[in-house]
Design an enzyme around this catalytic site. Structure first.
Site, PDB file in Angstrom:
ATOM      1  N   LYS A   1       0.827  -1.215   0.007  1.00  0.00           N
ATOM      2  CA  LYS A   1       0.091   0.145   0.107  1.00  0.00           C
ATOM      3  C   LYS A   1       0.702   1.229   0.121  1.00  0.00           C
ATOM      4  CE  LYS A   1      -0.947   1.664   4.094  1.00  0.00           C
ATOM      5  NZ  LYS A   1      -1.420   1.706   5.359  1.00  0.00           N
ATOM      6  N   THR A   2       1.859   1.207   0.739  1.00  0.00           N
ATOM      7  CA  THR A   2       2.666   2.537   0.763  1.00  0.00           C
ATOM      8  C   THR A   2       3.601   2.773  -0.343  1.00  0.00           C
ATOM      9  OG1 THR A   2       2.824   2.025   3.361  1.00  0.00           O
ATOM     10  CG2 THR A   2       4.259   3.765   2.424  1.00  0.00           C
TER      11      THR A   2
ATOM     12  N   ASP B   1      -4.005   8.331   3.490  1.00  0.00           N
ATOM     13  CA  ASP B   1      -3.805   7.155   3.939  1.00  0.00           C
ATOM     14  C   ASP B   1      -4.765   6.611   4.872  1.00  0.00           C
ATOM     15  OD1 ASP B   1      -2.262   4.941   4.135  1.00  0.00           O
ATOM     16  OD2 ASP B   1      -0.834   5.702   5.555  1.00  0.00           O
ATOM     17  N   GLU B   2      -4.899   5.521   5.199  1.00  0.00           N
ATOM     18  CA  GLU B   2      -5.765   4.717   6.304  1.00  0.00           C
ATOM     19  C   GLU B   2      -7.088   5.400   6.242  1.00  0.00           C
ATOM     20  OE1 GLU B   2      -4.624   2.283   7.581  1.00  0.00           O
ATOM     21  OE2 GLU B   2      -2.469   2.407   8.503  1.00  0.00           O
TER      22      GLU B   2
ATOM     23  N   GLN C   1      -9.292  -3.571   8.391  1.00  0.00           N
ATOM     24  CA  GLN C   1      -8.381  -2.999   9.518  1.00  0.00           C
ATOM     25  C   GLN C   1      -8.863  -1.755  10.141  1.00  0.00           C
ATOM     26  OE1 GLN C   1      -4.065  -3.344   8.887  1.00  0.00           O
ATOM     27  NE2 GLN C   1      -4.543  -3.686   6.544  1.00  0.00           N
TER      28      GLN C   1
ATOM     29  N   ARG D   1       0.180  -9.419  10.821  1.00  0.00           N
ATOM     30  CA  ARG D   1       1.421  -8.768  11.101  1.00  0.00           C
ATOM     31  C   ARG D   1       2.589  -9.728  11.067  1.00  0.00           C
ATOM     32  NH1 ARG D   1       0.294  -4.579   9.686  1.00  0.00           N
ATOM     33  NH2 ARG D   1      -1.760  -5.706   9.167  1.00  0.00           N
TER      34      ARG D   1
END
Length: 802
Positions: free
Chosen positions: A63-64, A255-256, A286, A640
């Site tokens: 994503k980043t 973002d997010e 998430q 994670r």
DNA sequence: AATACCTTTGTTTTT
DNA sequence: CAAAGGTATT
């Protein structure tokens, strides 16, 4: 009051210099190297520059990378200069990382992205330019406004609550702060607070909120919620101002997005509605901050909000092994109303998610400690020898950390707690900051209140009230009021002398703070020394005093990076995270919330017990919604892990000083079994009663009791039985009944057990504490020693699964 | 005004 | 059980 466009000249000079080289590259038409290695979905995300884009990016899907490459692409294509791209994140950490990665992609050609930052830091920049638009006819905000921290906020609210004669025991200031925060998150000004929500505080909730806003204005201060809310209000009330910013920000990236609240949503929508070049990245699976006002609805509704939006899914996962991915996907599938993604990976190797139960939380910590030592020592070949930095323990609630800290301390395993009390939230740092604040702006009454009597100067409530009365009467700040009180002799004795000295020092510090020839680092040191603040901790005999002195030193050191105190204060108000430059080998311990966005090769997930995880309170307060958020938390935890995830639960846990027994988490039942390996706890032996008892040197009878206890609670749940059945399919270590060795003698009973007492008859166990039970007998509740009751006759016959 | 003792009360947390 | 907050004491 319109700001001239020249306000936007921050980086224009730089941009002019950068432009030629950018267009040159664009004209060559060759595929840019920074696009290499992107998968098709990522590439689409990078190249779809016009119009609204929703990028659904599952965990570990790059994503980043997509986001930063998209920024690079915008720049390289000459679509926008750095100053015209708005990129928002939630945390400073995320912002920092994005800046670094954009810089790396662009080589040395790009110096900075002035508008890449958190919602809050960008809002401050905007708000400073239009501060005067906030307020009524009489008072308005000034561009030099200060940003309150939570302590100030609480102190202020306490005063307001007291002024309304409301019992602050029934209605604590903390709670009001929470309410106000909630309202601000929902973009509700005092007049718009719904009727039904003012019940609290004797029906004065909204009134107190209004008074609070009024006081903030008078103090020329804002709180965190205001940063966003004021911006939204300005945008809504001043179309011309909004138009400027819309024109400024040609491209918006978020973002997010699943974590945005209503205020942030409005903020974004206002800025984006003209050109609609907005790209939101998020993952509905998430979303774990609903309790803090985040609206999953924002992401679910994106296509309706921005008709014609392109939805791009990133589904190739580069992080985890297939088993981990499958386990996580299987779990999250139980949630309803998802946008839906199918994560997949090219990896083929990897261990299953491991699951293991323990007698209690101490055994759990002990076992995990041993596992970590094994990984670290390289005794676990499947994952090779591992650095402690590769290992993380993710807990639901921070109190779970203690068991691990205790255990790791005794075995000498280095660990670090991530996201604990933050540096700038420590008492000594806030005190020191208050000194600096008051030196910089002598009208900062909240700072004054915090430190007039710290260190103790013999000024109590009475003295403070005198100062406040004086200040109010004369329309002065508290510091000025204090000087007046000293001059008038209204105060006598030791307190008066100290206060005089305090005001005199403060006057000198203020002059020095304004004097650019005075070194601000030295000034800071001098303030702390002359005020007696350093001495206060030096004389303090408590064990944490030395640490606090160290922190103060660190604070002064941090000042070196800034030009003056003002700049430093501004920075700290927004960037509350401390320097985390630890590079020692340490296991990381943190909450699941703190783990979002991180990844570790080896992850332990302890405490998967119903009531703890999913948390009872979440379910009580938010029902199914709460449960689903908990499930997303579990999903975040599992995803994670890169190589190995281990889920753990304990049958007994010490909570509030009492032993509570609990059942394995319902999430365990939801894990697809073909991706889970059930391990046998070390405390469970297959060698039969006698053998095990001998090994452990314990009397036979006691072992037998433990055995019963173990079956009665944890190992008797449907979930555990199923797990046990699965384990049985594989070569089991034994077919003999396993027994628990290191049981608590008291806990041979479980909640719900039927027991018999000589005097009270038959009853059921309602609670267990050490060696006493709370039992509901026909005669009522009794608390009795476990030794005085016995299992009601036939209980054993129907709970012997082994 | 400052300390010593007693009561209460317990998720998750950024900015 | 432990931390924090409030009350009672000196």
């Amino acid at each position: 009051m319109l700001q001239p466009m020249s306000q936007f000249d921050d980086h224009d000079a730089f941009e002019a210099a950068a432009r030629p080289s950018l267009s040159q590259r664009a004209m060559t038409g060759r595929a840019a190297p920074y696009l290499d290695g992107l998968n098709p979905a990522q590439r689409l995300a990078v190249e779809t520059l016009d119009g609204p884009v929703l990028l659904l990016a599952g965990a570990g899907t790059g994503k980043t990378r997509a986001l930063t490459t998209r920024i690079a692409h915008l720049l390289m294509q000459g679509r926008a200069t750095p100053g015209r791209i708005l990129a928002v994140t939630f945390t400073n950490k995320a912002a920092r990382e994005m800046k670094e990665r954009v810089a790396r992609l662009m080589g040395e050609t790009v110096e900075g992205m002035p508008w890449l930052g958190t919602f809050h830091s960008i809002s401050v920049k905007i708000l400073r330019r239009h501060a005067e638009m906030v307020g009524d006819g009489q008072v308005h905000l000034k561009s030099s406004f200060t940003i309150l921290d939570t302590d100030d906020q609480i102190r202020l609210l306490k005063q307001l609550i007291a002024a309304e004669n409301i019992d602050d025991k029934r209605w604590p200031a903390r709670m009001l702060a929470g309410l106000i925060d909630d309202w601000k998150n929902r973009a509700l000004t005092p007049s718009r607070v719904p009727e039904g929500e003012s019940h609290a505080y004797d029906g004065k909730g909204a009134k107190l909120y209004a008074q609070y806003q009024r006081r903030l204005l008078e103090l020329n201060a804002v709180d965190f919620g205001d940063l966003l809310l004021h911006c939204v209000m300005i945008f809504q009330a001043h179309p011309d101002v909004l138009a400027q910013w819309q024109d400024r920000f040609r491209y918006i990236l978020v973002d997010e997005y699943q974590d945005t609240n209503v205020a942030q949503y409005l903020w974004l929508r206002l800025l984006a509605q003209a050109h609609r070049n907005i790209c939101c990245v998020g993952d509905d699976d998430q979303s774990i901050y609903g309790w803090r006002g985040a609206e999953v609805g924002n992401i679910l509704r994106f296509e309706a909000d921005f008709p014609g939006a392109q939805v791009i899914r990133l589904e190739q996962n580069y992080r985890s092994t297939p088993h981990i991915l499958a386990a996580a996907s299987g779990l999250i599938a139980a949630n309803k109303g998802r946008l839906g993604k199918t994560l997949w990976t090219e990896h083929t190797e990897g261990e299953k998610v491991r699951l293991i139960g323990h007698w209690d939380s101490e055994a759990e910590a002990r076992w995990i400690g041993e596992e970590i030592e094994a990984f670290h020592g390289g005794h676990r070949h499947s994952v090779g020898r591992r650095s402690l930095n590769d290992i993380a323990i993710l807990v639901r609630a921070s109190h779970q950390m203690r068991a691990f800290e205790d255990r790791f301390m005794t075995i000498g395993l280095p660990y670090r707690v991530i996201g604990g009390p933050r540096f700038y939230e420590r008492q000594e740092i806030r005190d020191a900051m208050a000194y600096f604040r008051l030196a910089v702006s002598p009208t900062d009454d909240l700072a004054f209140e915090r430190i007039v009597n710290t260190p103790k100067r013999g000024l109590g409530d009475k003295a403070i009230q005198t100062i406040q009365r004086e200040a109010r009467a004369e329309g002065l700040s508290l510091l000025e009021g204090a000087a007046a009180v000293v001059a008038s002799g209204a105060l006598t004795g030791k307190g008066a002398a100290n206060l005089r000295q305090f005001t005199q020092f403060m006057g000198r510090w203020h002059a020095d703070a304004l004097d650019s020839t005075v070194n601000h680092v030295e000034l800071a040191e001098r303030i702390l020394d002359e005020s007696g603040y350093t001495a206060m901790w030096q004389n303090d005999r408590s064990p944490d005093a030395p640490g606090r002195l160290d922190n103060l030193k660190e604070l002064v050191k941090a000042l070196e990076e800034f030009d003056n105190l003002q700049g430093f204060l501004e920075h700290v108000a927004l960037v509350m995270d401390a320097s985390e430059s630890e590079q020692a080998e340490e296991v990381s311990i943190m909450t699941l919330h703190a783990a979002k966005g991180l990844e570790y090769p080896i992850v332990f997930l302890p405490g998967w017990e119903d009531g703890l995880f999913p948390s009872q309170r979440s379910m009580d307060e938010s029902g199914l919604k709460g449960l689903e958020e908990e499930r997303r938390l579990a999903y975040v935890g599992l995803t994670r892990a890169e190589k190995l995830a281990t889920i753990t639960f304990a049958g007994n846990r010490r909570m509030y000083g009492q032993w509570q027994s609990s059942l394995p988490s319902r999430f365990i039942d939801e894990l697809p079994e073909e991706h889970v390996e059930v391990l046998t706890p070390p405390g469970l032996y297959g060698g039969g009663f006698g053998a095990a008892a001998q090994v452990m040197g314990q009397p036979f009878a006691q072992s037998a009791m433990h055995d019963r206890a173990s079956r009665a609670d944890v190992y008797n749940s449907p979930g555990w039985k199923r797990m046990q059945e699965r384990a049985a399919v594989r070569p089991a270590p034994s077919h003999r009944p396993p027994i628990v060795i290191d049981a608590e003698p008291a806990a041979r009973f479980a909640v719900g057990d039927r027991v018999f007492h000589q005097k009270f008859g038959t009853g059921s166990v309602m609670g267990i504490a050490e060696d006493t039970l709370t039992v509901e007998f026909p005669a009522g509740f009794k608390t009795i020693k476990a030794a005085y009751v016995q299992p009601a006759s036939d209980a054993a016959s129907d709970d012997a699964p082994f």
